[in-house]
Design a protein around this motif. Structure first.
Motif, mmCIF file in Angstrom:
data_model
loop_
_atom_site.group_PDB
_atom_site.id
_atom_site.type_symbol
_atom_site.label_atom_id
_atom_site.label_comp_id
_atom_site.label_asym_id
_atom_site.label_seq_id
_atom_site.Cartn_x
_atom_site.Cartn_y
_atom_site.Cartn_z
ATOM 1 N N VAL A 85 0.853 -1.192 0.000
ATOM 2 C CA VAL A 85 0.000 0.000 0.000
ATOM 3 C C VAL A 85 0.887 1.239 0.000
ATOM 4 O O VAL A 85 0.698 2.169 -0.787
ATOM 5 C CB VAL A 85 -0.929 0.020 1.240
ATOM 6 C CG1 VAL A 85 -1.692 1.330 1.328
ATOM 7 C CG2 VAL A 85 -1.888 -1.137 1.199
ATOM 8 N N ILE A 86 1.853 1.204 0.889
ATOM 9 C CA ILE A 86 2.776 2.341 1.000
ATOM 10 C C ILE A 86 3.530 2.523 -0.315
ATOM 11 O O ILE A 86 3.617 3.615 -0.864
ATOM 12 C CB ILE A 86 3.753 2.114 2.171
ATOM 13 C CG1 ILE A 86 2.949 2.041 3.481
ATOM 14 C CG2 ILE A 86 4.798 3.216 2.246
ATOM 15 C CD1 ILE A 86 3.687 1.487 4.645
ATOM 16 N N LEU B 46 -12.915 1.846 7.824
ATOM 17 C CA LEU B 46 -11.564 2.227 7.384
ATOM 18 C C LEU B 46 -11.316 1.813 5.931
ATOM 19 O O LEU B 46 -10.708 2.559 5.165
ATOM 20 C CB LEU B 46 -10.520 1.570 8.298
ATOM 21 C CG LEU B 46 -9.079 1.992 8.035
ATOM 22 C CD1 LEU B 46 -8.872 3.459 8.384
ATOM 23 C CD2 LEU B 46 -8.105 1.148 8.832
ATOM 24 N N ARG B 47 -11.815 0.670 5.577
ATOM 25 C CA ARG B 47 -11.663 0.199 4.196
ATOM 26 C C ARG B 47 -12.321 1.170 3.229
ATOM 27 O O ARG B 47 -11.774 1.488 2.178
ATOM 28 C CB ARG B 47 -12.331 -1.163 4.056
ATOM 29 C CG ARG B 47 -11.372 -2.297 4.077
ATOM 30 C CD ARG B 47 -12.104 -3.571 3.846
ATOM 31 N NE ARG B 47 -12.802 -3.577 2.555
ATOM 32 C CZ ARG B 47 -13.460 -4.615 2.079
ATOM 33 N NH1 ARG B 47 -13.519 -5.712 2.756
ATOM 34 N NH2 ARG B 47 -14.060 -4.560 0.913
ATOM 35 N N LYS B 48 -13.513 1.611 3.608
ATOM 36 C CA LYS B 48 -14.221 2.557 2.737
ATOM 37 C C LYS B 48 -13.439 3.860 2.649
ATOM 38 O O LYS B 48 -13.372 4.490 1.596
ATOM 39 C CB LYS B 48 -15.629 2.805 3.270
ATOM 40 C CG LYS B 48 -16.536 1.635 3.025
ATOM 41 C CD LYS B 48 -17.935 1.904 3.473
ATOM 42 C CE LYS B 48 -18.825 0.722 3.087
ATOM 43 N NZ LYS B 48 -20.166 0.869 3.566
ATOM 44 N N SER B 77 -3.891 5.707 6.933
ATOM 45 C CA SER B 77 -5.018 4.776 7.094
ATOM 46 C C SER B 77 -4.522 3.345 7.112
ATOM 47 O O SER B 77 -5.035 2.498 7.849
ATOM 48 C CB SER B 77 -6.014 4.933 5.944
ATOM 49 O OG SER B 77 -6.500 6.240 5.900
ATOM 50 N N ASN B 78 -3.500 3.091 6.308
ATOM 51 C CA ASN B 78 -2.931 1.750 6.260
ATOM 52 C C ASN B 78 -2.300 1.383 7.602
ATOM 53 O O ASN B 78 -2.410 0.257 8.067
ATOM 54 C CB ASN B 78 -1.891 1.693 5.135
ATOM 55 C CG ASN B 78 -1.363 0.303 4.953
ATOM 56 O OD1 ASN B 78 -2.119 -0.616 4.754
ATOM 57 N ND2 ASN B 78 -0.068 0.150 5.080
ATOM 58 N N LEU B 82 -3.288 -1.679 10.087
ATOM 59 C CA LEU B 82 -2.384 -2.639 10.727
ATOM 60 C C LEU B 82 -2.654 -2.718 12.221
ATOM 61 O O LEU B 82 -2.609 -3.797 12.812
ATOM 62 C CB LEU B 82 -0.927 -2.234 10.470
ATOM 63 C CG LEU B 82 -0.446 -2.381 9.020
ATOM 64 C CD1 LEU B 82 0.970 -1.863 8.883
ATOM 65 C CD2 LEU B 82 -0.529 -3.824 8.575
ATOM 66 N N LEU B 83 -2.973 -1.574 12.813
ATOM 67 C CA LEU B 83 -3.284 -1.582 14.245
ATOM 68 C C LEU B 83 -4.557 -2.380 14.506
ATOM 69 O O LEU B 83 -4.649 -3.115 15.484
ATOM 70 C CB LEU B 83 -3.453 -0.149 14.755
ATOM 71 C CG LEU B 83 -2.185 0.685 14.875
ATOM 72 C CD1 LEU B 83 -2.509 2.116 15.270
ATOM 73 C CD2 LEU B 83 -1.253 0.072 15.928
ATOM 74 N N TYR B 84 -5.537 -2.196 13.627
ATOM 75 C CA TYR B 84 -6.814 -2.900 13.815
ATOM 76 C C TYR B 84 -6.648 -4.416 13.714
ATOM 77 O O TYR B 84 -7.407 -5.159 14.328
ATOM 78 C CB TYR B 84 -7.839 -2.453 12.768
ATOM 79 C CG TYR B 84 -8.354 -1.046 12.946
ATOM 80 C CD1 TYR B 84 -8.143 -0.330 14.119
ATOM 81 C CD2 TYR B 84 -9.076 -0.425 11.937
ATOM 82 C CE1 TYR B 84 -8.605 0.956 14.271
ATOM 83 C CE2 TYR B 84 -9.561 0.868 12.083
ATOM 84 C CZ TYR B 84 -9.305 1.558 13.246
ATOM 85 O OH TYR B 84 -9.773 2.837 13.397
#
Lengths: 727, 262
Positions: A85-86, B46-48, B77-78, B82-84
């Motif tokens: 993504v990054i 978050l995906r949206k 957001s990415n 990752l945190l989620y």
């Protein structure tokens, strides 16, 4: 120890693992891409999209989505793939930066030269539907609208002549095209089907076409639905493309389905709900079920036990003509109230509207996504649930509501779900007492806030070009709360304050080379008395009912067309039953028709209440007020009622009531469907404009002029800026 | 044990079928665990948002500054994404590693061929004994000389041939271990070495036999077995590739069917 050693010894094997991981990631990404982005690819492949973004930009970006939405046998791989993504985000940025000069050169070479000096780099049109100049002036004089007052002092503030009649679809169509209704073909909300004497929506046609495909005995019938915009002429923002000027158009009425332009557009008024109506709420209660009310339906809420109720939310029609439904379950316990709709579960509080809930209806193999909000009320001690109309989900729109199609997804992604229905504020629900005043106001203001976010996002992203945004909250609140007056802390008063704050925020976002146009399509006045024009025509012998028929609810059922000479449909129109034009016409066109028109007009002007008050201000023959190729499709007479009087609810859709003049008992007690001269709109700007006799038709040519473009000759309005001169 | 039972119907079929079955089952299982342990509402939102940011890049592709802003937001957001997924990641990690080890032990290497020699390397803890003091005893194993000794690494290598091609035992200076197929009641695991330390690691690496030490024998050892390649869709795939691809396919299908937001 063993693990470390074996890892060292298996370097060759690791290479293979790495290779396998790459194969895996690519496969996974590809599958995700197919599963999730199929509609974009299809659209791109079909060439429906007018976007000019090349595939080589779309593909890496889609890979980003795919990676972010990684599905694997463990979330752990999410970490690995997230790095992509990054990588892709950086790649997209670099690519954009590299391609920017090339794009700039192409745009520069391809675009037409502006024909006159540009007066502003950016034009912002803030449309406040129904914002009345009279009320604004009173409030400005008492210092309550400071920002608008600044515009009045340093720029322009004046009345803006509206169209005849002063109704939103007509006026906003003239705003965007710069022509009178005779050229854009929108004369009312409703357009009469003269052959069948039925009311149809004036701006949109929805239907299905069937095509046969096959050889010999093997035939396949394919049906395809279509949505067509019936407004003719061209919106002025589509002309900007040739000059390389980008536009962002938000919720301007009569822009559904969206037309292509250089920029983005989100459709406004006339976007339907998923039941195909202009907004029908659902009220669940233990009382009668399946009853269709004006603007809504009642559904049965069956009591299972003291704590549990069940029901079904009807959705769009399926191919077999049946309604698709979603089961609903209401649980009331001492601790909380929960509503389960399909697979979604939400908590409710009495009298409070829930957040948007995403719903999925199944129609055969298709899934149709909707969004709705719910509110729990009590009706005679029994629970009752109000559900808003089923709005098209902006994130998965089943109908085209924006250009490009992913613009609504962009907005929904960044700001969450938002109201997409044309008439989003549920005035019918308040009219029918399905919701309280507070719930209605909550709904109206939350829709306002949603739009505010989109508007300021558009302002921050469009530094040059055109931004147009229409806010309807002002119109809806005045319709429903006009009766409470404009004293301090009334909803109408508060609305004007909030609109002024919006103007203030807009001013703070503007640069010195920006032009702001604050405008409304019409003003407002009271609506306390209804006039049934069909009853009046009946009593004066112009309309005849079949034997035994006393009154007609809707659609002229029971009218004797073979003896009827005139009929009324819509908010201000009277049509003659002309031979050859109407399905069962009897009036000869020409002198007979003209004589009849003038007879009806003269008689109408004498119409008065029991107290002797005249109710009609003016009657306009279509030939006097409309010019253009579609003027023959206009009502023959447009009636301009006095303030307080308007066409009755029934006669608008072809009903014939029992009285000509009767009190308006509904909460909808403010209106603008009167003589258009009584309800002018507002025009304010930070630029000095020629405000004398400014008309809504002047806005389009003025904006074109400000952006350095000569208005096309078909436009009828005058240029209000730059002293009206085009060098 | 569980895997043995699950794989029972596939015993008479080529091993790829069992691997495919386990891969598909694992995908469904993992996606179910993911659904149960993650905050689906937050992930969906978050995906949206991320998709919105991508569309933001597409919409404003002619403005590099805006594209960069959206790219920055996308990266942020990415990070949130990752945190989620940390919680489901931690929950899934243990069963995933267990399955990984089991599958690697079953499908990663070939059994020792009756006619092919395998190189065995053993490692001593302190220092190597004298060559003459190294005793090698094989049960069901033919030991092939010479011994190769690497003093600096404290390692000794030699070759063996498994006589019946399934199982045998090896004793080096009193440290004994099993060679071949073993580990479960149906002998599905293929051992790749031994370790005398008592460690939980063995749980995740079931191909390591627990060597029994007596005297000054080596503390660990490993056998150079042949990696297995599977014929899938016209290509030669390792068990890992088969597992990852097919478990992903089933996970994607599971996510689609059960509406899991990932």
């Amino acid at each position: 120890m063993y693990l470390i050693k074996s890892t060292v010894c298996r370097k060759a094997k690791d290479k293979q693992i790495l290779h396998d991981l790459v194969v895996y990631c690519l496969t996974n990404t590809f599958l995700q891409w197919i599963f999730q982005r199929e509609e974009i690819i299809i659209e791109r492949l079909q060439g429906n999209s007018k976007c000019r973004i090349p595939f080589f930009i779309i593909i890496p970006l889609l890979l980003v989505t795919a990676v972010s939405a990684y599905v694997g046998p463990g979330a752990g791989f999410g970490i690995v793939t997230s790095f992509l993504v990054i990588l892709n985000a950086v790649f997209a940025s670099m690519l954009s930066a590299l391609l920017w000069p090339i794009g700039l050169i192409i745009r520069f070479v391809k675009r037409r030269r502006r024909q006159c000096k540009q007066l502003a780099k950016r034009v912002i049109v803030l449309g406040l539907d129904g914002f009345s100049p009279q009320i604004a002036e009173i409030m400005m004089d008492s210092g309550q609208l400071p920002y608008l007052d600044t515009l009045r002092k340093n720029g322009t503030f004046c009345n803006l002549q509206t169209t005849c009649p002063g109704i939103s679809p007509v006026a906003w169509s003239s705003f965007q095209t710069g022509v009178n209704p005779g050229k854009h073909d929108i004369f009312d909300f409703l357009a009469p089907d003269r052959k069948r004497y039925l009311a149809t929506l004036s701006s949109v046609k929805t239907g299905t076409t069937t095509s046969r495909l096959g050889i010999g005995p093997f035939c396949l019938n394919r049906s395809k639905s279509f949505v067509r915009l019936l407004r003719k002429s061209r919106p002025f923002w589509t002309l900007l493309r040739k000059y390389g000027i980008r536009s962002t158009i938000l919720r301007v009425p009569i822009t559904y389905p969206p037309e292509s332009l250089d920029g983005q557009l989100l459709s406004g008024m006339c976007v339907p709900d998923l039941r195909g109506t202009q907004g029908s709420y659902t009220l669940f209660s233990e009382k009668d079920s399946g009853t269709i009310y004006a603007g809504g339906i009642r559904q049965k809420l069956s009591k299972v036990n003291e704590k549990l109720w069940t029901g079904e939310l009807p959705g769009p029609l399926k191919c077999d003509g049946e309604c698709s439904v979603i089961p609903l379950e209401l649980k009331i316990s001492e601790k909380c109230i929960t509503l389960k709709i399909g697979d979604r579960k939400i908590s409710l509080s009495e009298g409070v509207l829930s957040a948007w809930v995403e719903l999925t209806f199944k129609s055969g193999r298709k899934k149709i996504k909707a969004i709705s909000r719910f509110c729990l009320t009590t009706e005679n001690g029994c629970p009752s649930i109000y559900s808003t109309a089923l709005h098209i989900d902006p994130f998965s729109p089943s109908l085209p509501i924006s250009h490009p199609v992913y613009y609504s997804k962009y907005l929904a992604g960044l700001f969450g779900p938002f109201a997409t229905l044309g008439l989003a504020e549920d005035t019918w629900a308040l009219n029918n007492s399905a919701v309280s005043e507070n719930t209605f106001l909550d709904q109206a203001w939350s829709i306002f806030e949603e739009r505010e976010k989109m508007y300021f996002d558009a302002l921050s992203r469009t530094r040059r070009g055109l931004v147009v945004c229409v806010f309807d909250t002002s119109d809806r609140i005045q319709h429903m709360f006009w009766g409470q007056g404009t004293a301090q802390d009334t909803p109408v008063y508060n609305m004007y304050l909030r609109m002024d704050e919006l103007i203030g925020r807009t001013l703070s976002e503007m640069g010195k080379d920006d032009m702001l146009v604050v405008m409304s399509d019409h003003g407002f006045t009271s609506f306390h008395t209804c006039i049934d024009f069909n009853r009046w025509l009946l009593e004066n012998g112009y309309l005849v009912l079949k034997n035994g028929v006393e009154t007609v609810d809707t659609s002229f059922k029971g009218v004797d067309w073979s003896n009827t000479r005139a009929w009324s449909m819509g908010l201000a129109g009277i049509m003659l039953n002309i031979k050859g034009r109407e399905g069962s016409g009897i009036v000869e066109p020409g002198s007979e028709a003209e004589k009849l028109l003038s007879e009806i007009a003269d008689k109408l002007l004498l119409l008065e209440t029991d107290e002797g008050e005249r109710v009609i201000n003016a009657v306009y023959p279509a030939s006097d007020i409309y010019q253009g190729p579609y003027s023959n499709r206009a009502p023959d007479l447009v009636i301009g009622t006095k303030s307080g009087f308007r066409a009755g609810w029934g006669c608008v859709t072809g009903g014939v009531g029992s009285k000509v003049i009767y009190p308006n008992s509904r909460r909808w007690n403010g209106d603008h469907c009167h003589d258009h001269k009584l309800v002018p709109g507002t025009l304010a700007s930070n630029m000095k404009l020629d405000s004398e006799n400014a008309s809504i038709l002047d806005i389009a040519p003025t904006i074109l002029r400000v952006l350095g473009i000569r208005p096309p000759s078909y436009m009828e309005g005058k240029v209000l800026a730059g002293n009206g001169k085009i060098q | 044990m569980v895997l043995d039972i699950l794989l029972l119907p596939f015993r008479s079929l080529p091993s790829i079928w069992g691997l495919l079955f386990i891969s598909l089952l694992t995908g469904i299982g993992m996606i179910s665990i993911f659904r149960l342990t993650s905050n689906q509402e937050k992930i969906s939102r978050l995906r949206k948002k991320m998709l919105g940011e991508i569309f933001g890049i597409l919409l404003h592709v002619s403005s590099p500054a805006t594209v960069m802003k959206f790219a920055g937001r996308l990266i942020w957001s990415n990070t949130l994404y990752l945190l989620y997924i940390i919680k489901p990641l931690l929950v899934i990690a243990i069963p995933f590693m267990l399955i990984w080890g089991q599958l690697d032990a079953r499908y990663g290497t070939d059994i020792v061929d009756q006619n092919t020699s395998v190189t065995v390397t053993v490692e001593y803890e302190d220092s190597l004994p004298e060559r003459d003091n190294i005793t090698l005893i094989g049960n069901g194993i033919e030991i092939i000389q010479p011994l190769v000794m690497v003093d600096t690494l404290r390692q000794v290598s030699f070759r063996i041939i498994l006589e019946d091609g399934t199982i045998g035992s090896l004793d080096v200076n009193g440290t004994s271990s099993t060679v071949g197929k073993t580990g479960t009641w149906n002998g599905a695991l293929i051992l790749r070495g031994f370790d005398t330390e008592n460690s939980l690691k063995r749980l995740f690496c079931p191909w390591v036999d627990k060597g029994v030490v007596s005297g000054d024998g080596p503390i660990s050892g490993w056998y150079s077995l042949k990696t297995v390649r599977y014929e899938v869709l016209g290509g030669h795939w390792s068990w890992l590739a088969v597992f990852l691809v097919f478990s992903s396919i089933s996970a994607i299908a599971g996510a689609k069917i059960f509406d899991v937001k990932v």
